[in-house]
Design an enzyme around this catalytic site. Structure first.
Site, PDB file in Angstrom:
ATOM      1  N   GLU A  21      66.633  58.399  37.052  1.00 50.19           N
ATOM      2  CA  GLU A  21      67.279  57.772  35.902  1.00 50.19           C
ATOM      3  C   GLU A  21      68.537  58.539  35.507  1.00 50.19           C
ATOM      4  O   GLU A  21      69.556  57.951  35.144  1.00 50.19           O
ATOM      5  CB  GLU A  21      66.334  57.719  34.705  1.00 50.19           C
ATOM      6  CG  GLU A  21      65.155  56.791  34.891  1.00 50.19           C
ATOM      7  CD  GLU A  21      64.270  56.784  33.687  1.00 50.19           C
ATOM      8  OE1 GLU A  21      64.333  55.789  32.932  1.00 50.19           O
ATOM      9  OE2 GLU A  21      63.530  57.769  33.469  1.00 50.19           O
ATOM     10  N   LYS A  98      66.247  49.611  26.368  1.00 46.36           N
ATOM     11  CA  LYS A  98      66.320  50.128  27.738  1.00 46.36           C
ATOM     12  C   LYS A  98      65.790  49.034  28.663  1.00 46.36           C
ATOM     13  O   LYS A  98      64.652  49.087  29.140  1.00 46.36           O
ATOM     14  CB  LYS A  98      65.503  51.418  27.854  1.00 46.36           C
ATOM     15  CG  LYS A  98      65.693  52.156  29.154  1.00 46.36           C
ATOM     16  CD  LYS A  98      64.949  53.499  29.113  1.00 46.36           C
ATOM     17  CE  LYS A  98      65.137  54.254  30.405  1.00 46.36           C
ATOM     18  NZ  LYS A  98      64.446  55.548  30.380  1.00 46.36           N
TER      19      LYS A  98
END
Length: 121
Positions: A21, A98
């Site tokens: 990420e 997100k």
């Protein structure tokens, strides 16, 4: 009190628990609700008498695009602190979305919403 709402601010960042990420990054979507007093701005029709939402958006984008954090809760708190530093903002609600979170199931969105007041920071 009155509110200024900014919805759907999309910014690329490198936040997350997992190394991939932080390496690859992803887009985060930010929603803000600022509690302000707009009486003077309504009377004068001057941007200097209100909270300039363009400047708020710039500050938030800098945070989201900046130093990574593991949790979107921490990102939301950083954003809240920065927004409350603007003169005239007494309270802020921050939602960090997100939509590309690393979840093994189909989903539409993951979001954290926090509310902070000037006295709480």
């Amino acid at each position: 009190m009155d509110q200024i709402t900014l919805t759907g601010l999309r910014v690329f960042g490198r936040h997350g628990v997992f190394a991939h990420e932080r390496e690859n990054g992803q887009h985060f979507v930010i929603d803000l609700v600022l509690t302000v007093d707009t009486h003077e701005a309504a009377r004068t029709d001057e941007v200097t008498d209100t909270v300039h939402y363009g400047e708020v958006a710039d500050a938030v984008a800098e945070i989201v695009g900046g130093e990574p954090v593991a949790l979107i809760e921490a990102l939301a708190a950083r954003i809240a602190t920065a927004v409350l530093a603007f003169d005239g903002v007494s309270r802020v609600q921050v939602t960090v979305h997100k939509p590309q979170a690393p979840i093994a199931h189909e989903f539409a969105d993951v979001a954290v919403t926090i509310t902070r007041a000037r006295a709480e920071v």
